[in-house]
Design a protein around this motif. Structure first.
Motif, PDB file in Angstrom:
ATOM      1  N   HIS A  53      -0.501  12.479   1.449  1.00 48.46           N
ATOM      2  CA  HIS A  53       0.249  11.546   2.291  1.00 48.46           C
ATOM      3  C   HIS A  53      -0.692  10.870   3.299  1.00 48.46           C
ATOM      4  CE1 HIS A  53       3.713   9.859   4.279  1.00 48.46           C
ATOM      5  NE2 HIS A  53       3.275  10.323   5.435  1.00 48.46           N
ATOM      6  N   GLY A  54      -1.684  11.613   3.772  1.00 44.25           N
ATOM      7  CA  GLY A  54      -2.663  11.041   4.709  1.00 44.25           C
ATOM      8  C   GLY A  54      -3.431   9.886   4.054  1.00 44.25           C
ATOM      9  N   GLY A  96       7.471  18.146   6.530  1.00 43.75           N
ATOM     10  CA  GLY A  96       7.920  17.057   7.402  1.00 43.75           C
ATOM     11  C   GLY A  96       7.375  15.702   6.998  1.00 43.75           C
ATOM     12  N   VAL A  97       7.154  15.499   5.694  1.00 39.60           N
ATOM     13  CA  VAL A  97       6.667  14.197   5.207  1.00 39.60           C
ATOM     14  C   VAL A  97       7.548  13.743   4.041  1.00 39.60           C
ATOM     15  CG1 VAL A  97       4.237  14.416   5.899  1.00 39.60           C
ATOM     16  CG2 VAL A  97       4.975  15.409   3.737  1.00 39.60           C
ATOM     17  N   PRO A  98       7.600  12.423   3.741  1.00 35.58           N
ATOM     18  CA  PRO A  98       8.455  11.959   2.641  1.00 35.58           C
ATOM     19  C   PRO A  98       8.007  12.461   1.269  1.00 35.58           C
ATOM     20  CG  PRO A  98       7.329  10.106   3.704  1.00 35.58           C
ATOM     21  CD  PRO A  98       6.989  11.327   4.486  1.00 35.58           C
ATOM     22  N   ALA A  99       6.695  12.638   1.079  1.00 37.74           N
ATOM     23  CA  ALA A  99       6.183  13.177  -0.187  1.00 37.74           C
ATOM     24  C   ALA A  99       4.898  13.927   0.139  1.00 37.74           C
ATOM     25  CB  ALA A  99       5.892  12.050  -1.173  1.00 37.74           C
ATOM     26  N   LEU A 100       4.636  15.013  -0.595  1.00 37.08           N
ATOM     27  CA  LEU A 100       3.398  15.761  -0.332  1.00 37.08           C
ATOM     28  C   LEU A 100       2.188  14.950  -0.778  1.00 37.08           C
ATOM     29  CD1 LEU A 100       4.527  19.316  -1.434  1.00 37.08           C
ATOM     30  CD2 LEU A 100       3.845  18.626   0.868  1.00 37.08           C
ATOM     31  N   GLY A 101       2.409  14.089  -1.760  1.00 35.58           N
ATOM     32  CA  GLY A 101       1.316  13.253  -2.238  1.00 35.58           C
ATOM     33  C   GLY A 101       1.810  12.329  -3.320  1.00 35.58           C
ATOM     34  N   TYR A 102       0.874  11.596  -3.902  1.00 38.38           N
ATOM     35  CA  TYR A 102       1.204  10.604  -4.924  1.00 38.38           C
ATOM     36  C   TYR A 102       0.148  10.687  -6.018  1.00 38.38           C
ATOM     37  CZ  TYR A 102       3.878   8.955  -0.962  1.00 38.38           C
ATOM     38  OH  TYR A 102       4.731   8.900   0.115  1.00 38.38           O
ATOM     39  N   VAL A 103       0.595  10.668  -7.257  1.00 35.93           N
ATOM     40  CA  VAL A 103      -0.365  10.711  -8.360  1.00 35.93           C
ATOM     41  C   VAL A 103      -0.646   9.286  -8.833  1.00 35.93           C
ATOM     42  CG1 VAL A 103      -0.842  11.624 -10.664  1.00 35.93           C
ATOM     43  CG2 VAL A 103       0.502  12.978  -9.036  1.00 35.93           C
ATOM     44  N   VAL A 104      -1.934   8.934  -8.853  1.00 37.08           N
ATOM     45  CA  VAL A 104      -2.357   7.626  -9.383  1.00 37.08           C
ATOM     46  C   VAL A 104      -3.467   7.936 -10.377  1.00 37.08           C
ATOM     47  CG1 VAL A 104      -1.857   6.500  -7.181  1.00 37.08           C
ATOM     48  CG2 VAL A 104      -4.173   7.251  -7.640  1.00 37.08           C
ATOM     49  N   ASN A 105      -3.961   6.950 -11.117  1.00 39.22           N
ATOM     50  CA  ASN A 105      -5.177   7.274 -11.850  1.00 39.22           C
ATOM     51  C   ASN A 105      -6.353   6.467 -11.301  1.00 39.22           C
ATOM     52  OD1 ASN A 105      -5.513   4.921 -13.403  1.00 39.22           O
ATOM     53  ND2 ASN A 105      -4.111   5.692 -14.950  1.00 39.22           N
ATOM     54  N   TYR A 106      -7.548   7.003 -11.557  1.00 33.13           N
ATOM     55  CA  TYR A 106      -8.787   6.451 -10.996  1.00 33.13           C
ATOM     56  C   TYR A 106      -8.886   4.957 -11.306  1.00 33.13           C
ATOM     57  CZ  TYR A 106     -13.849   6.229 -10.022  1.00 33.13           C
ATOM     58  OH  TYR A 106     -15.094   5.905  -9.520  1.00 33.13           O
ATOM     59  N   HIS A 107      -8.592   4.626 -12.569  1.00 30.50           N
ATOM     60  CA  HIS A 107      -8.678   3.259 -13.043  1.00 30.50           C
ATOM     61  C   HIS A 107      -7.796   2.315 -12.188  1.00 30.50           C
ATOM     62  CE1 HIS A 107      -8.948   0.298 -16.299  1.00 30.50           C
ATOM     63  NE2 HIS A 107      -7.679   0.073 -16.095  1.00 30.50           N
ATOM     64  N   ILE A 385      -2.676  17.805   3.364  1.00 29.17           N
ATOM     65  CA  ILE A 385      -2.295  16.397   3.510  1.00 29.17           C
ATOM     66  C   ILE A 385      -3.268  15.630   4.415  1.00 29.17           C
ATOM     67  CG2 ILE A 385      -0.527  14.877   4.487  1.00 29.17           C
ATOM     68  CD1 ILE A 385       1.536  17.033   3.644  1.00 29.17           C
ATOM     69  N   PHE A 386      -3.615  16.245   5.537  1.00 24.96           N
ATOM     70  CA  PHE A 386      -4.378  15.492   6.544  1.00 24.96           C
ATOM     71  C   PHE A 386      -5.809  15.988   6.734  1.00 24.96           C
ATOM     72  CE2 PHE A 386       0.106  15.037   7.983  1.00 24.96           C
ATOM     73  CZ  PHE A 386       0.218  13.674   7.763  1.00 24.96           C
TER      74      PHE A 386
END
Ligand SMILES: Cc1cc2nc3c(=O)[nH]c(=O)nc-3n(C[C@H](O)[C@H](O)[C@H](O)COP(=O)(O)OP(=O)(O)OC[C@H]3O[C@@H](n4cnc5c(N)ncnc54)[C@H](O)[C@@H]3O)c2cc1C
Length: 390
Positions: A53-54, A96-107, A385-386
């Motif tokens: 999230h950070g 206390g965050v909307p999502a712990l993280g987000y998965v994207v790809n390197y490309h 996260i941070f």
């Protein structure tokens, strides 16, 4: 030939180098990014990146987030230890965050950053391979080849963001290196059960296996010995899916399809210190970590962002950039976060990826204790996260 001049030369226009250039946009500093690869369209690296999230907040500030074609939220992380009791579930709500993280790809990340650099008029030279560099008290000097022509450039500060290739040229920086004797195999996989926002991190004696939510499917990061990795990479799809099911277990049912597979050798490597005369190291050039818990890019992005803040502060106070005191400030700012990321990922591998039954039981108990202690869960989540400073 006379040197071209600018304030900062960034060696390596990968995700972290581009992030630094973007964080400096709008300032009076002249920045040149030198990237060895050719057209960004050819960057076909499918490795999944779990962004914290950070990192999402930083990429938003840099105007990159909205350019990402695809991203999938991680609402929950499920951590288990194959063959042993104990598991922990971390949720976005607990942290206390909307999502712990987000998965994207390197490309996709590379493209989004590249589009943002173009939009902001950043000087980004592709197909420019840095061969050598040197520094003196007042500046850094870079030699690079572009279209078979040798070029020279000088700057008040050189930033090495080359993923860890050229650091050995700096005499007073030592590199601590440890090969993990593990490879990571990455692929997109489809399971009988579609993803529901849960990222699975399962520790096994061979190494961790992660299944991250990606679109309606999963992005796999499977770590194992180099020999097993070679065998797995060579399997046809049907046997690969069987083998993954046997390894991961039945939590998601059978695996029914897999995309292109790729393998990456894994090691821990970090620079002591991450600065030298007129030089700062960021991203994988400063530290390359095991991908367990997805810390590498997140840490590198914070390197870039914090270096930019130190540079911008120097400019606003009319101080020269690249001086020993400025570099010492950057080094000191990044110390705890860098150490924290290294110790965290390395300890996870040492504790969980071994055949010591007693240790495995203790780790299982640790997961149970963590699962039953909300303040500790919040502490762990917020550091993931941070960064180490939470
Ligand atoms: C399997 C796997 C999974 C991962 N998963 C995660 C995750 O979930 N979350 C996470 O945060 N991190 C993850 N990481 C780590 C992440 O990929 C790296 O930390 C990140 O890519 C580092 O970015 P960088 O820009 O520092 O280096 P790089 O991505 O290596 O970019 C360096 C750039 O420098 C250029 N370059 C090199 N040499 C020269 C030269 N001589 N002259 C000019 N240019 C040069 C290269 O062409 C390249 O574009 C993972 C890594 C692996 C291997």
């Amino acid at each position: 030939m006379q040197d071209k001049n600018c304030d900062i030369v960034i060696i390596g226009g990968g995700p972290v180098g581009m992030a630094l250039a973007l964080a400096l946009r709008g300032s009076c500093l002249t920045v040149m990014l030198l990237e060895a690869r050719g057209l960004p369209e050819k960057v076909g690296d499918e490795r999944p990146l779990a962004l914290s999230h950070g990192s999402y907040l930083i990429l938003q500030r840099l105007g990159v987030w909205d350019k990402l074609r695809r991203h999938t939220s991680i609402k929950t992380i499920h951590i288990s230890n194959k063959g042993f009791f104990g598991r922990t579930v971390l949720t976005a709500e607990d942290a206390g965050v909307p999502a712990l993280g987000y998965v994207v790809n390197y490309h996709d990340l590379y493209h989004a950053l590249y589009d943002a650099t173009l939009e902001n008029g950043i000087q980004y030279q592709i197909g420019a391979t840095v061969k050598a560099f040197a520094t003196d008290q007042l500046s850094g000097h870079v030699q690079y080849a572009h279209e078979d022509i040798e070029n020279n450039m000088s700057a008040k500060l050189l930033v090495l963001a080359d993923g860890g290739h050229l650091g050995g040229q700096i005499a007073d920086i030592a590199f601590q290196t440890q090969a993990y004797e593990q490879w990571a195999i990455v692929a997109n996989v489809k399971a009988e059960t579609p993803q529901t926002g849960i990222a699975y991190e399962r520790f096994t004696s061979d190494g961790p296996v992660a299944l991250l939510p990606s679109g309606s499917d999963f992005a796999l990061v499977w770590t194992t010995s180099p020999e097993t990795a070679n065998t797995i990479l060579a399997l046809d799809e049907k046997y690969f899916l069987h083998r993954l099911h046997a390894h991961f277990g039945d939590r998601l049912g059978r695996f029914i399809a897999a995309g292109k597979r790729a393998g990456f050798p894994l090691s821990l490597k970090y620079a002591i210190p991450p600065t030298s005369q007129r030089i700062a190291l960021i991203g994988n050039a400063a530290q390359t970590l095991h991908p367990v818990a997805g810390q590498g890019f997140n840490l590198g992005l914070r390197d870039a962002y914090e270096l930019a803040q130190v540079l911008l502060a120097a400019v606003s106070d009319n101080r020269e950039i690249g001086t020993p005191s400025m570099l010492a400030r950057y080094s000191q700012l990044r110390r705890i976060d860098g150490q924290g990321g290294r110790i965290f990922t390395d300890s996870l591998i040492k504790l969980f990826s071994n055949d010591n039954t007693l240790l495995k039981h203790l780790c299982g108990m640790g997961l149970i204790v963590l699962d039953n202690c909300p303040p500790m869960k919040r502490f762990v989540s917020r550091r993931m996260i941070f960064g180490a400073r939470g």
